[in-house]
Write a protein that holds these residues in place. Sequence first.
Motif, mmCIF file in Angstrom:
data_model
loop_
_atom_site.group_PDB
_atom_site.id
_atom_site.type_symbol
_atom_site.label_atom_id
_atom_site.label_comp_id
_atom_site.label_asym_id
_atom_site.label_seq_id
_atom_site.Cartn_x
_atom_site.Cartn_y
_atom_site.Cartn_z
ATOM 1 N N LYS A 154 0.829 -1.206 0.000
ATOM 2 C CA LYS A 154 0.000 0.000 0.000
ATOM 3 C C LYS A 154 0.866 1.259 0.000
ATOM 4 O O LYS A 154 2.031 1.243 0.413
ATOM 5 C CB LYS A 154 -0.942 -0.012 1.202
ATOM 6 C CG LYS A 154 -2.009 -1.096 1.109
ATOM 7 C CD LYS A 154 -3.038 -0.972 2.217
ATOM 8 C CE LYS A 154 -4.168 -1.980 2.036
ATOM 9 N NZ LYS A 154 -5.187 -1.874 3.106
ATOM 10 N N GLU A 155 0.262 2.331 -0.453
ATOM 11 C CA GLU A 155 0.998 3.583 -0.655
ATOM 12 C C GLU A 155 1.701 4.041 0.612
ATOM 13 O O GLU A 155 2.806 4.584 0.552
ATOM 14 C CB GLU A 155 0.037 4.666 -1.144
ATOM 15 C CG GLU A 155 0.723 5.964 -1.536
ATOM 16 C CD GLU A 155 -0.224 6.973 -2.155
ATOM 17 O OE1 GLU A 155 0.236 8.074 -2.512
ATOM 18 O OE2 GLU A 155 -1.428 6.659 -2.292
ATOM 19 N N VAL A 156 1.112 3.817 1.771
ATOM 20 C CA VAL A 156 1.690 4.267 3.026
ATOM 21 C C VAL A 156 3.070 3.649 3.275
ATOM 22 O O VAL A 156 3.904 4.226 3.969
ATOM 23 C CB VAL A 156 0.741 3.957 4.211
ATOM 24 C CG1 VAL A 156 0.587 2.451 4.419
ATOM 25 C CG2 VAL A 156 1.208 4.631 5.483
ATOM 26 N N ASP A 157 3.337 2.489 2.688
ATOM 27 C CA ASP A 157 4.616 1.807 2.895
ATOM 28 C C ASP A 157 5.447 1.706 1.625
ATOM 29 O O ASP A 157 6.372 0.888 1.545
ATOM 30 C CB ASP A 157 4.372 0.402 3.463
ATOM 31 C CG ASP A 157 4.190 0.414 4.973
ATOM 32 O OD1 ASP A 157 4.738 1.319 5.625
ATOM 33 O OD2 ASP A 157 3.487 -0.474 5.492
ATOM 34 N N GLN A 158 5.163 2.538 0.639
ATOM 35 C CA GLN A 158 5.908 2.455 -0.614
ATOM 36 C C GLN A 158 7.288 3.107 -0.545
ATOM 37 O O GLN A 158 8.022 3.092 -1.520
ATOM 38 C CB GLN A 158 5.081 3.014 -1.766
ATOM 39 C CG GLN A 158 3.964 2.065 -2.152
ATOM 40 C CD GLN A 158 3.161 2.532 -3.346
ATOM 41 O OE1 GLN A 158 3.492 3.536 -3.980
ATOM 42 N NE2 GLN A 158 2.086 1.825 -3.653
ATOM 43 N N GLY A 159 7.649 3.636 0.620
ATOM 44 C CA GLY A 159 9.019 4.102 0.830
ATOM 45 C C GLY A 159 9.782 3.190 1.773
ATOM 46 O O GLY A 159 10.912 3.488 2.159
ATOM 47 N N SER A 160 9.171 2.063 2.133
ATOM 48 C CA SER A 160 9.779 1.155 3.105
ATOM 49 C C SER A 160 10.958 0.403 2.498
ATOM 50 O O SER A 160 11.117 0.308 1.278
ATOM 51 C CB SER A 160 8.736 0.152 3.603
ATOM 52 O OG SER A 160 8.326 -0.710 2.550
ATOM 53 N N ASP A 161 11.789 -0.180 3.383
ATOM 54 C CA ASP A 161 12.929 -0.965 2.919
ATOM 55 C C ASP A 161 12.468 -2.157 2.091
ATOM 56 O O ASP A 161 13.115 -2.513 1.094
ATOM 57 C CB ASP A 161 13.755 -1.455 4.112
ATOM 58 C CG ASP A 161 14.548 -0.344 4.770
ATOM 59 O OD1 ASP A 161 14.699 0.723 4.150
ATOM 60 O OD2 ASP A 161 15.020 -0.547 5.903
ATOM 61 N N VAL A 162 11.358 -2.778 2.492
ATOM 62 C CA VAL A 162 10.856 -3.943 1.753
ATOM 63 C C VAL A 162 10.447 -3.535 0.345
ATOM 64 O O VAL A 162 10.792 -4.203 -0.634
ATOM 65 C CB VAL A 162 9.675 -4.593 2.505
ATOM 66 C CG1 VAL A 162 9.006 -5.662 1.632
ATOM 67 C CG2 VAL A 162 10.144 -5.196 3.813
ATOM 68 N N PHE A 163 9.729 -2.431 0.220
ATOM 69 C CA PHE A 163 9.311 -1.955 -1.099
ATOM 70 C C PHE A 163 10.527 -1.672 -1.969
ATOM 71 O O PHE A 163 10.597 -2.114 -3.128
ATOM 72 C CB PHE A 163 8.459 -0.691 -0.964
ATOM 73 C CG PHE A 163 8.014 -0.106 -2.278
ATOM 74 C CD1 PHE A 163 6.828 -0.514 -2.859
ATOM 75 C CD2 PHE A 163 8.780 0.849 -2.941
ATOM 76 C CE1 PHE A 163 6.416 0.004 -4.092
ATOM 77 C CE2 PHE A 163 8.375 1.374 -4.158
ATOM 78 C CZ PHE A 163 7.185 0.954 -4.729
ATOM 79 N N GLU A 164 11.501 -0.943 -1.427
ATOM 80 C CA GLU A 164 12.683 -0.570 -2.218
ATOM 81 C C GLU A 164 13.498 -1.802 -2.620
ATOM 82 O O GLU A 164 14.026 -1.871 -3.729
ATOM 83 C CB GLU A 164 13.552 0.412 -1.430
ATOM 84 C CG GLU A 164 12.915 1.774 -1.209
ATOM 85 C CD GLU A 164 12.586 2.507 -2.498
ATOM 86 O OE1 GLU A 164 13.285 2.282 -3.514
ATOM 87 O OE2 GLU A 164 11.632 3.308 -2.507
ATOM 88 N N THR A 165 13.585 -2.775 -1.720
ATOM 89 C CA THR A 165 14.331 -3.992 -2.032
ATOM 90 C C THR A 165 13.702 -4.743 -3.193
ATOM 91 O O THR A 165 14.383 -5.126 -4.156
ATOM 92 C CB THR A 165 14.400 -4.897 -0.790
ATOM 93 O OG1 THR A 165 15.168 -4.253 0.228
ATOM 94 C CG2 THR A 165 15.052 -6.238 -1.127
ATOM 95 N N ILE A 166 12.387 -4.974 -3.133
ATOM 96 C CA ILE A 166 11.717 -5.715 -4.201
ATOM 97 C C ILE A 166 11.743 -4.918 -5.502
ATOM 98 O O ILE A 166 11.924 -5.480 -6.592
ATOM 99 C CB ILE A 166 10.277 -6.071 -3.787
ATOM 100 C CG1 ILE A 166 10.306 -6.982 -2.549
ATOM 101 C CG2 ILE A 166 9.531 -6.774 -4.930
ATOM 102 C CD1 ILE A 166 8.942 -7.297 -1.977
ATOM 103 N N HIS A 167 11.592 -3.603 -5.394
ATOM 104 C CA HIS A 167 11.648 -2.730 -6.570
ATOM 105 C C HIS A 167 12.982 -2.885 -7.297
ATOM 106 O O HIS A 167 13.032 -3.018 -8.531
ATOM 107 C CB HIS A 167 11.431 -1.283 -6.115
ATOM 108 C CG HIS A 167 11.350 -0.284 -7.213
ATOM 109 N ND1 HIS A 167 12.401 0.549 -7.556
ATOM 110 C CD2 HIS A 167 10.337 0.027 -8.064
ATOM 111 C CE1 HIS A 167 12.043 1.326 -8.561
ATOM 112 N NE2 HIS A 167 10.800 1.037 -8.891
ATOM 113 N N GLU A 168 14.081 -2.883 -6.530
ATOM 114 C CA GLU A 168 15.403 -3.014 -7.150
ATOM 115 C C GLU A 168 15.604 -4.401 -7.745
ATOM 116 O O GLU A 168 16.219 -4.545 -8.815
ATOM 117 C CB GLU A 168 16.499 -2.700 -6.133
ATOM 118 C CG GLU A 168 16.617 -1.223 -5.785
ATOM 119 C CD GLU A 168 16.802 -0.349 -7.023
ATOM 120 O OE1 GLU A 168 17.639 -0.689 -7.885
ATOM 121 O OE2 GLU A 168 16.105 0.662 -7.152
ATOM 122 N N ILE A 169 15.110 -5.420 -7.072
ATOM 123 C CA ILE A 169 15.244 -6.783 -7.599
ATOM 124 C C ILE A 169 14.531 -6.893 -8.945
ATOM 125 O O ILE A 169 15.038 -7.517 -9.892
ATOM 126 C CB ILE A 169 14.695 -7.809 -6.592
ATOM 127 C CG1 ILE A 169 15.655 -7.922 -5.405
ATOM 128 C CG2 ILE A 169 14.484 -9.175 -7.252
ATOM 129 C CD1 ILE A 169 15.135 -8.771 -4.266
#
Length: 359
Positions: free
Chosen positions: A54-69
């Motif tokens: 969800k948008e509230v957590d789209q700056g989280s470490d988990v979001f950024e990690t999966i985004h980079e993968i």
Amino acid sequence: MSGAVRYRSNAIVELMQMPAAEHDEAWLKEALQQAVMLELATLPPYLCGLWSIKEVDQGSDVFETIHEIIFDEMSHMGLVCNMVTTIGDAPRIADSELVPKYPGPLPGGVQPGLDVFLSGLTKQALYMYSRIERPEDPVVEARESGTSIGAFYTAILEAFRSRPELIKGTRQLTRNMSAAHGVGNNVTPLRSLGDVEAALRVIKEQGEGTSASPQNPFPGAADEMAHFYSFREIFHGRKLIRVSDDPPRFDFQGDEIPMPQTFRMGTVPAGGWSAGGVPVSEAVQHDLTEFNRHYSSLLRFLERAWQAEQPGVASQMLNRAVVEMINLQTPAQALMDTPLPDGSGMTYGPEFRYVEEGP
């Protein structure tokens, strides 16, 4: 050889069982087509996990990690397509027989027993992601039997080394991504054995790390882990740290990694929601159709990019594929925001079904 190429087969296992002396041009062409299918197969599950945050957590470490993968995997697919064309072949991507089919196994019999599915980000999904990326001999957790993606790429590397004359440098695409996504994320022309060796090292080590370290040697950010270890960190909810130097030992005992808030996307049935007996409203069908249309166009533009003889046309096709990739997120998240009618609290999600081009 394993005959006609199809998505569900044991072709990679069969290719790996052939003696190295038989890893000739025909072997390499079939292996690289399987590799294209393999790289594409990883993207839809990872994208569903990313989009479910969800948008509230789209700056989280988990979001950024999966985004980079995901961006790593996109560059890997581009490099494999360049391997196909550098030996004078063309990757098959937009083909109903070859596109990913979920739920089900990975192409070619890699990671046997693994069921790959489309759902939101859950512990079960994270376990599946890490099984996809699992090295033959990880620096943490037990070794497992079966053909790994890394072992398959090692066999491809050895085939190139034994027949470097096959590398012609034809129809090579370029995409500069390292500025935004880190060292090693460029899609680069492969015109020599050294180029191919460098590309295969990026693909293997971004996914699996090295025999001595779980870190990604080609990171987007400092201390970034290879894909397998990143997914295991999120699964365990803890950072992976070195807990002993002699002998070197790692464990998930670092800082806590909280799971982000997500849409509760259900698991897409085989053949799509309707095929699985789930009622689909007109509004949901509109989003499903819109998503599948953009996804299918994306695959066609990618295929045309590596078929094009003129670099300008190839670049234009690749740019159009990128636009279609961006177009996927809106209908996907609209589906993830729509509850299933069974009262389970789960939601719809994208099907990633290939549809033929209209007349």
